[in-house]
Design a protein around this motif. Structure first.
Motif, PDB file in Angstrom:
ATOM      1  N   ILE A  77       0.190  -1.120  -0.265  1.00  0.00           N
ATOM      2  CA  ILE A  77       0.140  -0.192   0.259  1.00  0.00           C
ATOM      3  C   ILE A  77       0.638   1.427   0.034  1.00  0.00           C
ATOM      4  CG2 ILE A  77      -1.957   1.611   1.527  1.00  0.00           C
ATOM      5  CD1 ILE A  77      -2.323  -1.603   2.061  1.00  0.00           C
ATOM      6  N   LEU A  78       0.232   1.788  -0.774  1.00  0.00           N
ATOM      7  CA  LEU A  78       1.559   2.803  -1.136  1.00  0.00           C
ATOM      8  C   LEU A  78       0.784   4.268  -1.235  1.00  0.00           C
ATOM      9  CD1 LEU A  78       3.381   1.289  -4.289  1.00  0.00           C
ATOM     10  CD2 LEU A  78       4.857   2.488  -2.527  1.00  0.00           C
ATOM     11  N   ILE A  79       1.257   4.973  -0.194  1.00  0.00           N
ATOM     12  CA  ILE A  79       0.959   6.727  -0.584  1.00  0.00           C
ATOM     13  C   ILE A  79       1.510   7.320  -0.040  1.00  0.00           C
ATOM     14  CG2 ILE A  79       0.031   6.833   2.083  1.00  0.00           C
ATOM     15  CD1 ILE A  79      -2.518   7.574   1.499  1.00  0.00           C
ATOM     16  N   HIS A  80       1.539   9.211  -0.010  1.00  0.00           N
ATOM     17  CA  HIS A  80       2.180  10.050  -0.418  1.00  0.00           C
ATOM     18  C   HIS A  80       2.710  10.499   1.429  1.00  0.00           C
ATOM     19  CE1 HIS A  80       4.385  14.382   0.281  1.00  0.00           C
ATOM     20  NE2 HIS A  80       5.561  13.738  -0.897  1.00  0.00           N
ATOM     21  N   LYS A  81       3.348  10.530   1.688  1.00  0.00           N
ATOM     22  CA  LYS A  81       3.424  10.925   3.458  1.00  0.00           C
ATOM     23  C   LYS A  81       2.142  11.963   4.230  1.00  0.00           C
ATOM     24  CE  LYS A  81       5.964  11.241   7.710  1.00  0.00           C
ATOM     25  NZ  LYS A  81       5.609   9.868   8.602  1.00  0.00           N
ATOM     26  N   GLY A  82       2.227  12.734   3.019  1.00  0.00           N
ATOM     27  CA  GLY A  82       1.822  14.117   3.359  1.00  0.00           C
ATOM     28  C   GLY A  82       0.319  13.262   3.502  1.00  0.00           C
ATOM     29  N   ASP A  83      -0.339  12.809   3.314  1.00  0.00           N
ATOM     30  CA  ASP A  83      -1.258  12.478   2.704  1.00  0.00           C
ATOM     31  C   ASP A  83      -1.580  11.532   4.586  1.00  0.00           C
ATOM     32  OD1 ASP A  83      -2.282  14.647   1.403  1.00  0.00           O
ATOM     33  OD2 ASP A  83      -3.386  13.326  -0.182  1.00  0.00           O
ATOM     34  N   GLU A  84      -0.466  10.632   5.204  1.00  0.00           N
ATOM     35  CA  GLU A  84      -0.589   9.980   5.776  1.00  0.00           C
ATOM     36  C   GLU A  84      -1.699  10.284   6.970  1.00  0.00           C
ATOM     37  OE1 GLU A  84       1.760   9.396   8.604  1.00  0.00           O
ATOM     38  OE2 GLU A  84       2.169   7.579   8.721  1.00  0.00           O
ATOM     39  N   GLU A  85      -2.593  11.295   7.020  1.00  0.00           N
ATOM     40  CA  GLU A  85      -3.044  11.025   8.621  1.00  0.00           C
ATOM     41  C   GLU A  85      -4.092  11.636   7.911  1.00  0.00           C
ATOM     42  OE1 GLU A  85      -1.498  15.437   9.963  1.00  0.00           O
ATOM     43  OE2 GLU A  85      -3.892  15.785  10.818  1.00  0.00           O
ATOM     44  N   MET A  86      -4.262  11.455   6.676  1.00  0.00           N
ATOM     45  CA  MET A  86      -5.811  11.669   6.018  1.00  0.00           C
ATOM     46  C   MET A  86      -6.610  10.208   5.590  1.00  0.00           C
ATOM     47  SD  MET A  86      -6.997  14.079   2.485  1.00  0.00           S
ATOM     48  CE  MET A  86      -6.824  16.019   3.590  1.00  0.00           C
ATOM     49  N   TYR A  87      -5.208  10.251   5.364  1.00  0.00           N
ATOM     50  CA  TYR A  87      -5.840   8.397   5.228  1.00  0.00           C
ATOM     51  C   TYR A  87      -6.131   7.513   6.576  1.00  0.00           C
ATOM     52  CZ  TYR A  87      -4.125   2.778   3.999  1.00  0.00           C
ATOM     53  OH  TYR A  87      -3.936   2.045   3.739  1.00  0.00           O
ATOM     54  N   SER A  88      -5.566   7.886   7.374  1.00  0.00           N
ATOM     55  CA  SER A  88      -5.697   7.290   8.580  1.00  0.00           C
ATOM     56  C   SER A  88      -7.231   8.149   9.670  1.00  0.00           C
ATOM     57  CB  SER A  88      -4.570   7.462   9.576  1.00  0.00           C
ATOM     58  OG  SER A  88      -3.684   7.036   9.308  1.00  0.00           O
ATOM     59  N   LEU A 107     -25.650   6.593   1.673  1.00  0.00           N
ATOM     60  CA  LEU A 107     -24.406   6.496   0.159  1.00  0.00           C
ATOM     61  C   LEU A 107     -23.531   5.666   0.095  1.00  0.00           C
ATOM     62  CD1 LEU A 107     -23.142  10.862   1.199  1.00  0.00           C
ATOM     63  CD2 LEU A 107     -24.008   9.665  -1.282  1.00  0.00           C
ATOM     64  N   GLY A 108     -23.851   4.673   1.082  1.00  0.00           N
ATOM     65  CA  GLY A 108     -23.457   3.484   0.650  1.00  0.00           C
ATOM     66  C   GLY A 108     -21.258   3.665   1.815  1.00  0.00           C
ATOM     67  N   PHE A 109     -21.726   4.328   2.475  1.00  0.00           N
ATOM     68  CA  PHE A 109     -20.576   4.842   3.369  1.00  0.00           C
ATOM     69  C   PHE A 109     -20.022   3.640   4.652  1.00  0.00           C
ATOM     70  CE2 PHE A 109     -20.025   9.071   3.080  1.00  0.00           C
ATOM     71  CZ  PHE A 109     -19.467   8.885   0.764  1.00  0.00           C
ATOM     72  N   ASP A 110     -19.723   2.710   5.138  1.00  0.00           N
ATOM     73  CA  ASP A 110     -19.480   2.022   5.364  1.00  0.00           C
ATOM     74  C   ASP A 110     -17.235   1.732   5.775  1.00  0.00           C
ATOM     75  OD1 ASP A 110     -19.280  -0.343   7.706  1.00  0.00           O
ATOM     76  OD2 ASP A 110     -19.196  -2.042   6.855  1.00  0.00           O
ATOM     77  N   TYR A 111     -16.791   2.712   6.626  1.00  0.00           N
ATOM     78  CA  TYR A 111     -15.339   3.333   6.734  1.00  0.00           C
ATOM     79  C   TYR A 111     -14.611   2.504   7.905  1.00  0.00           C
ATOM     80  CZ  TYR A 111     -16.146   5.810   3.195  1.00  0.00           C
ATOM     81  OH  TYR A 111     -16.347   6.311   1.777  1.00  0.00           O
ATOM     82  N   LYS A 112     -14.148   1.239   7.457  1.00  0.00           N
ATOM     83  CA  LYS A 112     -13.699   1.176   9.269  1.00  0.00           C
ATOM     84  C   LYS A 112     -11.556   1.460   8.306  1.00  0.00           C
ATOM     85  CE  LYS A 112     -16.051  -2.988   9.668  1.00  0.00           C
ATOM     86  NZ  LYS A 112     -17.323  -2.812   8.454  1.00  0.00           N
ATOM     87  N   ALA A 113     -11.259   1.601   9.909  1.00  0.00           N
ATOM     88  CA  ALA A 113      -9.680   1.558  10.097  1.00  0.00           C
ATOM     89  C   ALA A 113      -8.588   1.199   8.995  1.00  0.00           C
ATOM     90  CB  ALA A 113      -9.310   1.493  11.529  1.00  0.00           C
ATOM     91  N   PRO A 114      -8.535   2.016   7.632  1.00  0.00           N
ATOM     92  CA  PRO A 114      -7.745   0.851   6.777  1.00  0.00           C
ATOM     93  C   PRO A 114      -5.958   0.209   6.974  1.00  0.00           C
ATOM     94  CG  PRO A 114      -6.488   3.890   6.694  1.00  0.00           C
ATOM     95  CD  PRO A 114      -7.968   3.418   7.863  1.00  0.00           C
ATOM     96  N   PRO A 115      -5.997  -0.575   6.876  1.00  0.00           N
ATOM     97  CA  PRO A 115      -4.544  -1.017   6.218  1.00  0.00           C
ATOM     98  C   PRO A 115      -3.216  -0.250   6.863  1.00  0.00           C
ATOM     99  CG  PRO A 115      -5.366  -1.727   4.694  1.00  0.00           C
ATOM    100  CD  PRO A 115      -6.514  -0.783   4.908  1.00  0.00           C
ATOM    101  N   PRO A 116      -2.494  -0.904   7.874  1.00  0.00           N
ATOM    102  CA  PRO A 116      -0.592   0.374   7.753  1.00  0.00           C
ATOM    103  C   PRO A 116      -0.245   0.205   6.134  1.00  0.00           C
ATOM    104  CG  PRO A 116      -0.581  -1.602   9.619  1.00  0.00           C
ATOM    105  CD  PRO A 116      -1.870  -1.682   8.274  1.00  0.00           C
ATOM    106  N   ILE A 117       0.090   1.152   6.141  1.00  0.00           N
ATOM    107  CA  ILE A 117       0.757   1.411   4.721  1.00  0.00           C
ATOM    108  C   ILE A 117       2.173   0.736   4.852  1.00  0.00           C
ATOM    109  CG2 ILE A 117       1.891   3.885   3.922  1.00  0.00           C
ATOM    110  CD1 ILE A 117      -0.533   5.529   5.561  1.00  0.00           C
ATOM    111  N   THR A 118       2.927   0.429   3.575  1.00  0.00           N
ATOM    112  CA  THR A 118       3.567  -0.373   3.065  1.00  0.00           C
ATOM    113  C   THR A 118       4.903   0.649   3.380  1.00  0.00           C
ATOM    114  OG1 THR A 118       2.196  -1.720   2.506  1.00  0.00           O
ATOM    115  CG2 THR A 118       4.355  -2.423   1.874  1.00  0.00           C
ATOM    116  N   ARG A 119       4.228   1.597   2.276  1.00  0.00           N
ATOM    117  CA  ARG A 119       5.943   2.661   1.553  1.00  0.00           C
ATOM    118  C   ARG A 119       5.597   3.733   1.369  1.00  0.00           C
ATOM    119  NH1 ARG A 119       8.638   3.455  -2.651  1.00  0.00           N
ATOM    120  NH2 ARG A 119       7.642   2.372  -3.274  1.00  0.00           N
TER     121      ARG A 119
END
Ligand code: FE2
Length: 230
Positions: A77-88, A107-119
């Motif tokens: 799972i890849l994302i830029h560090k700058g959006d890590e907070e938003m992802y979490s 709206l079909g929202f059923d959000y649980k905590a996303p998995p850890p970022i790999t890199r």
């Protein structure tokens, strides 16, 4: 290059599977929500999901990460560090958009905590996917950590919510900055050749040349700080 698009979420977001034809190595760019069709496509076509590649951390681009990763646990799972907070903070993002919990189900929202970022994506790195090579370009302005992925020999660029056919990403959400987005688009996307095909996070495909010459936000016709989409 194989490109398969799925339009998902209440926001009509373009989730894409991108793969190397020869090696069958694949990545999913921005899984917006859980989708049986998406998972089936990857399995039925013998693709090896190497990565869940996130252009940025908005809910309509990351909402399917948890389920897709559960189905393909070897995918990084890849994302830029700058959006890590938003992802979490995925679960609280609807409130940020003014969407109350009473509307989540519709709206079909059923959000649980996303998995850890790999890199974390690094600006200017080359990301290998079989025979494909993606130039990773940090494009802040829609969010702090937005990246675009450009395959140079194939002349294709995946721009998330930076740029749309005739429009640009909105800049009124946390981390958004209009002048910064325009600068990012000019330096990281419009610097590509005019015949690059642009794959946006919402709406149809376009080209760098078409946007350079006709997009009112880039030609100076429009001077507003309101783009479109989440
Ligand atoms: Fe977005």
């Amino acid at each position: 290059m194989i490109i398969k698009q799925f339009v998902l979420t209440a926001f009509q977001q373009n989730t894409r599977v991108v793969a190397c034809e020869r090696t069958r190595r694949a990545m999913c760019i921005d899984p917006g929500e859980q989708s049986d069709g998406l998972e089936m496509y990857i399995r039925d076509n013998g693709l090896e999901l190497q990565a869940i590649a996130l252009t940025h951390g908005h809910l309509d681009h990351i909402g399917g990460t948890r389920d897709l990763h559960k189905a393909f646990p070897d995918a990084e799972i890849l994302i830029h560090k700058g959006d890590e907070e938003m992802y979490s903070a995925l679960a609280s993002q609807p409130l940020m958009l003014g969407i109350g919990p009473d509307q989540f189900a519709a709206l079909g929202f059923d959000y649980k905590a996303p998995p850890p970022i790999t890199r974390y994506w690094q600006h200017d790195e080359m990301y290998e996917l079989g025979d494909l090579r993606f130039s990773v370009r940090h494009c802040p302005g829609h969010t702090r950590g937005h990246v675009v992925l450009a395959e140079l020999p194939e002349k294709k660029v995946f721009v998330g919510d930076c740029l749309f056919l005739g429009s640009i990403g909105r800049t009124d959400l946390p981390g958004g900055k209009y002048e910064q987005l325009i600068e990012s688009i000019n330096s990281q996307i419009l610097s590509l050749d005019d015949d690059f095909v642009v794959y946006s996070g919402h709406g149809p495909e376009t080209t760098v040349g078409r946007e350079r010459t006709t997009n009112p936000f880039l030609t100076g016709v429009h001077n507003t700080n309101k783009g479109r989409f989440v």
